[in-house]
Design a protein around this motif. Structure first.
Motif, PDB file in Angstrom:
ATOM      1  N   PRO A 124       0.871  -1.143  -0.189  1.00 44.00           N
ATOM      2  CA  PRO A 124       0.047  -0.099   0.074  1.00 44.00           C
ATOM      3  C   PRO A 124       1.051   1.364   0.119  1.00 44.00           C
ATOM      4  CG  PRO A 124       0.080  -0.983   2.056  1.00 44.00           C
ATOM      5  CD  PRO A 124       0.747  -2.066   1.261  1.00 44.00           C
ATOM      6  N   ALA A 125       0.258   2.360  -0.536  1.00 52.01           N
ATOM      7  CA  ALA A 125       1.057   3.532  -0.511  1.00 52.01           C
ATOM      8  C   ALA A 125       0.224   4.770  -1.195  1.00 52.01           C
ATOM      9  CB  ALA A 125       2.077   3.537  -1.760  1.00 52.01           C
ATOM     10  N   HIS A 126       0.403   6.018  -0.466  1.00 57.96           N
ATOM     11  CA  HIS A 126      -0.391   6.926  -0.870  1.00 57.96           C
ATOM     12  C   HIS A 126      -0.136   7.408  -2.360  1.00 57.96           C
ATOM     13  CE1 HIS A 126      -1.988   7.871   3.111  1.00 57.96           C
ATOM     14  NE2 HIS A 126      -0.948   7.859   3.786  1.00 57.96           N
ATOM     15  N   LEU A 127      -1.137   7.931  -3.116  1.00 59.46           N
ATOM     16  CA  LEU A 127      -0.798   8.444  -4.167  1.00 59.46           C
ATOM     17  C   LEU A 127       0.476   9.300  -4.502  1.00 59.46           C
ATOM     18  CD1 LEU A 127      -1.933   8.254  -7.361  1.00 59.46           C
ATOM     19  CD2 LEU A 127      -3.301  10.052  -6.871  1.00 59.46           C
ATOM     20  N   GLY A 128       0.470  10.184  -3.452  1.00 62.85           N
ATOM     21  CA  GLY A 128       1.466  11.010  -3.362  1.00 62.85           C
ATOM     22  C   GLY A 128       3.024  10.766  -3.628  1.00 62.85           C
ATOM     23  N   ALA A 129       2.985   9.366  -3.338  1.00 60.65           N
ATOM     24  CA  ALA A 129       4.314   8.634  -3.095  1.00 60.65           C
ATOM     25  C   ALA A 129       4.742   8.862  -4.479  1.00 60.65           C
ATOM     26  CB  ALA A 129       4.388   7.286  -2.495  1.00 60.65           C
ATOM     27  N   TYR A 130       3.990   8.729  -5.553  1.00 61.08           N
ATOM     28  CA  TYR A 130       4.511   8.397  -7.041  1.00 61.08           C
ATOM     29  C   TYR A 130       4.750   9.903  -7.616  1.00 61.08           C
ATOM     30  CZ  TYR A 130       2.744   3.932  -5.946  1.00 61.08           C
ATOM     31  OH  TYR A 130       2.551   2.704  -5.227  1.00 61.08           O
ATOM     32  N   PHE A 131       4.708  10.888  -6.799  1.00 59.35           N
ATOM     33  CA  PHE A 131       4.819  12.360  -7.169  1.00 59.35           C
ATOM     34  C   PHE A 131       6.153  12.932  -6.500  1.00 59.35           C
ATOM     35  CE2 PHE A 131       0.687  11.330  -8.611  1.00 59.35           C
ATOM     36  CZ  PHE A 131       0.472  11.899  -9.842  1.00 59.35           C
ATOM     37  N   GLY A 132       6.598  14.127  -6.911  1.00 57.58           N
ATOM     38  CA  GLY A 132       7.369  14.674  -6.271  1.00 57.58           C
ATOM     39  C   GLY A 132       8.927  15.143  -6.886  1.00 57.58           C
ATOM     40  N   ASP A 133       9.245  14.140  -7.980  1.00 60.04           N
ATOM     41  CA  ASP A 133      10.581  14.658  -8.563  1.00 60.04           C
ATOM     42  C   ASP A 133      10.426  14.391 -10.030  1.00 60.04           C
ATOM     43  OD1 ASP A 133       9.805  11.902  -8.646  1.00 60.04           O
ATOM     44  OD2 ASP A 133      11.807  11.043  -8.299  1.00 60.04           O
ATOM     45  N   ARG A 134       9.203  14.042 -10.653  1.00 66.59           N
ATOM     46  CA  ARG A 134       9.110  14.265 -11.897  1.00 66.59           C
ATOM     47  C   ARG A 134       7.632  14.260 -12.356  1.00 66.59           C
ATOM     48  NH1 ARG A 134      11.114   7.829 -12.647  1.00 66.59           N
ATOM     49  NH2 ARG A 134      11.110   7.403 -10.536  1.00 66.59           N
ATOM     50  N   PRO A 135       7.319  14.543 -13.748  1.00 68.98           N
ATOM     51  CA  PRO A 135       6.057  14.493 -14.032  1.00 68.98           C
ATOM     52  C   PRO A 135       5.691  12.936 -14.313  1.00 68.98           C
ATOM     53  CG  PRO A 135       7.367  15.112 -15.995  1.00 68.98           C
ATOM     54  CD  PRO A 135       8.142  14.915 -14.758  1.00 68.98           C
ATOM     55  N   VAL A 136       4.083  12.973 -14.195  1.00 76.50           N
ATOM     56  CA  VAL A 136       3.470  11.677 -14.249  1.00 76.50           C
ATOM     57  C   VAL A 136       2.551  11.488 -15.163  1.00 76.50           C
ATOM     58  CG1 VAL A 136       2.185   9.967 -12.977  1.00 76.50           C
ATOM     59  CG2 VAL A 136       3.881  11.293 -11.478  1.00 76.50           C
ATOM     60  N   VAL A 137       2.494  10.268 -15.976  1.00 76.10           N
ATOM     61  CA  VAL A 137       1.829   9.843 -17.059  1.00 76.10           C
ATOM     62  C   VAL A 137       0.585   8.985 -16.175  1.00 76.10           C
ATOM     63  CG1 VAL A 137       1.363   8.511 -19.079  1.00 76.10           C
ATOM     64  CG2 VAL A 137       3.088  10.097 -18.712  1.00 76.10           C
ATOM     65  N   LEU A 138      -0.533   9.577 -16.105  1.00 76.76           N
ATOM     66  CA  LEU A 138      -1.594   8.856 -15.418  1.00 76.76           C
ATOM     67  C   LEU A 138      -2.769   8.144 -16.167  1.00 76.76           C
ATOM     68  CD1 LEU A 138      -2.941   7.874 -12.913  1.00 76.76           C
ATOM     69  CD2 LEU A 138      -4.029  10.370 -12.686  1.00 76.76           C
ATOM     70  N   VAL A 139      -2.838   6.861 -16.372  1.00 78.58           N
ATOM     71  CA  VAL A 139      -3.845   6.022 -17.332  1.00 78.58           C
ATOM     72  C   VAL A 139      -4.760   5.304 -16.380  1.00 78.58           C
ATOM     73  CG1 VAL A 139      -4.111   4.620 -19.032  1.00 78.58           C
ATOM     74  CG2 VAL A 139      -1.809   5.697 -18.730  1.00 78.58           C
ATOM     75  N   LEU A 140      -6.102   5.790 -16.637  1.00 75.71           N
ATOM     76  CA  LEU A 140      -7.313   5.107 -15.698  1.00 75.71           C
ATOM     77  C   LEU A 140      -7.883   4.050 -16.590  1.00 75.71           C
ATOM     78  CD1 LEU A 140      -6.745   7.778 -13.981  1.00 75.71           C
ATOM     79  CD2 LEU A 140      -9.113   7.514 -13.469  1.00 75.71           C
ATOM     80  N   GLY A 141      -7.970   3.048 -16.298  1.00 74.94           N
ATOM     81  CA  GLY A 141      -8.849   1.886 -17.021  1.00 74.94           C
ATOM     82  C   GLY A 141      -8.960   0.592 -16.003  1.00 74.94           C
ATOM     83  N   TYR A 142      -9.053  -0.484 -16.438  1.00 75.75           N
ATOM     84  CA  TYR A 142      -9.093  -1.644 -15.574  1.00 75.75           C
ATOM     85  C   TYR A 142      -8.271  -2.830 -16.327  1.00 75.75           C
ATOM     86  CZ  TYR A 142     -13.421  -3.167 -18.091  1.00 75.75           C
ATOM     87  OH  TYR A 142     -14.468  -3.670 -18.953  1.00 75.75           O
ATOM     88  N   PHE A 143      -7.947  -3.728 -15.523  1.00 72.69           N
ATOM     89  CA  PHE A 143      -6.844  -4.740 -16.079  1.00 72.69           C
ATOM     90  C   PHE A 143      -7.435  -5.869 -16.767  1.00 72.69           C
ATOM     91  CE2 PHE A 143      -4.742  -3.048 -12.234  1.00 72.69           C
ATOM     92  CZ  PHE A 143      -4.064  -1.978 -12.793  1.00 72.69           C
ATOM     93  N   HIS A 144      -8.674  -6.151 -16.540  1.00 75.70           N
ATOM     94  CA  HIS A 144      -9.534  -7.320 -17.421  1.00 75.70           C
ATOM     95  C   HIS A 144     -10.300  -6.881 -18.459  1.00 75.70           C
ATOM     96  CE1 HIS A 144     -12.645  -6.671 -14.353  1.00 75.70           C
ATOM     97  NE2 HIS A 144     -13.485  -7.135 -15.373  1.00 75.70           N
ATOM     98  N   CYS A 145      -9.894  -5.471 -18.816  1.00 72.75           N
ATOM     99  CA  CYS A 145     -10.776  -4.976 -20.055  1.00 72.75           C
ATOM    100  C   CYS A 145     -10.387  -5.657 -21.244  1.00 72.75           C
ATOM    101  CB  CYS A 145     -10.273  -3.415 -20.227  1.00 72.75           C
ATOM    102  SG  CYS A 145     -11.132  -2.283 -21.438  1.00 72.75           S
TER     103      CYS A 145
END
Length: 282
Positions: free
Chosen positions: A78-99
């Motif tokens: 587990p991790a807060h979403l903010g753990a993936y930010f702070g030092d570089r831009p983020v490409v964020l893709v929403l969907g689902y894995f069994h699509c």
């Protein structure tokens, strides 16, 4: 008299050589300008998928992502979403894995475009977030393994996240991602696209569809990093380009300036050639 005659012949020969040189350079520059005038930058973001009714991206540029929301990564941690930010831009893709179709096609398009942007993989991060609260970290890990060939081309750091419905909904609302679950088809209906977020978690750019122009994506990443990545040429392109949030693309306004400059140079060369021809005739 013989010397004078020879001198005149020599001067005439030199003048002829000069005129020939001018003509050759003029033709070369004319050819270059014609190529510049005819050139149109290639656009790879031609394929757009029309979203179903009740599903769309409502663009909320500069909105803050819910960085305190908790998700579980593809390693089960587990991790807060903010753990993936702070030092570089983020490409964020929403969907689902069994699509069954769209989501895998979308992520393929994102990774393929990232492979062509020409930026070092440590310059950005890629996050895929499942909108289905029933999906597990094990499924996320399996899905991530299926992207291994594409990840080998980009070297990008990809993390797939799962979470609870409240955290998923909070993230979806923050980015304007509207989706519905079709009970008859047992599928999520959702828009196709992704966002680029700044290193402090603000929405910077939207990209719609499933195929994307690497040049536009490169400029978006550089813009989202506040110019911390990329080259001086990229900074010039950002200054000379206009980002259209509707299409998620940069219009190269510099092309119009280059074409105008080419026309001016062409006109000046034609005047010089006409004057040189007129002098030689007299």
């Amino acid at each position: 008299m013989t010397r004078l005659h020879g001198s005149r012949r020599s001067a005439s020969g030199t003048s002829g050589i000069a005129r020939g040189s001018v003509r050759r350079w003029t033709l070369l520059l004319v050819f270059a300008c014609v190529i510049g005038l005819m050139h149109h930058p290639v656009r790879a973001q031609a394929l757009a998928v029309r979203p179903p009714e009740q599903t769309r991206y409502v663009q909320r540029l500069d909105a803050k992502l819910p960085l305190s929301s908790t998700f579980i990564d593809d390693n089960g941690k587990p991790a807060h979403l903010g753990a993936y930010f702070g030092d570089r831009p983020v490409v964020l893709v929403l969907g689902y894995f069994h699509c069954p179709n769209l989501c895998s096609t979308l992520m393929d398009g994102v990774l393929q475009s990232l492979a062509a942007v020409g930026l070092p993989p440590h310059a950005y991060r890629v996050l895929g977030v499942s909108i289905d609260p029933s999906e597990t970290p094990r499924l996320a890990a399996s899905k991530k393994a299926s992207y291994a060939p594409l990840l080998g081309n980009t070297g990008a750091e990809l993390t797939l996240l799962t979470g609870t419905k409240p955290d998923i909904d909070a993230l979806a609302r923050s980015v304007g991602f509207e989706y519905v679950y079709d009970r008859q088809l047992q599928q999520y209906m959702h828009p196709a696209g992704f966002i680029v977020a700044t290193q402090d978690g603000r929405i910077s750019h939207y990209f719609m569809g499933v195929r994307f122009d690497p040049r536009d994506l490169r400029l978006a990443l550089i813009d989202a990093s506040s110019g911390h990545i990329g080259s001086p040429v990229d900074q010039l392109l950002l200054l000379c380009s206009h980002y259209d949030p509707v299409t998620g693309r940069y219009s190269a306004q510099i092309i119009a300036g280059v074409r105008a400059a080419c026309l001016m140079v062409l006109a000046a060369l034609l005047v010089l050639l006409w004057r040189a021809t007129k002098r030689s005739a007299t």
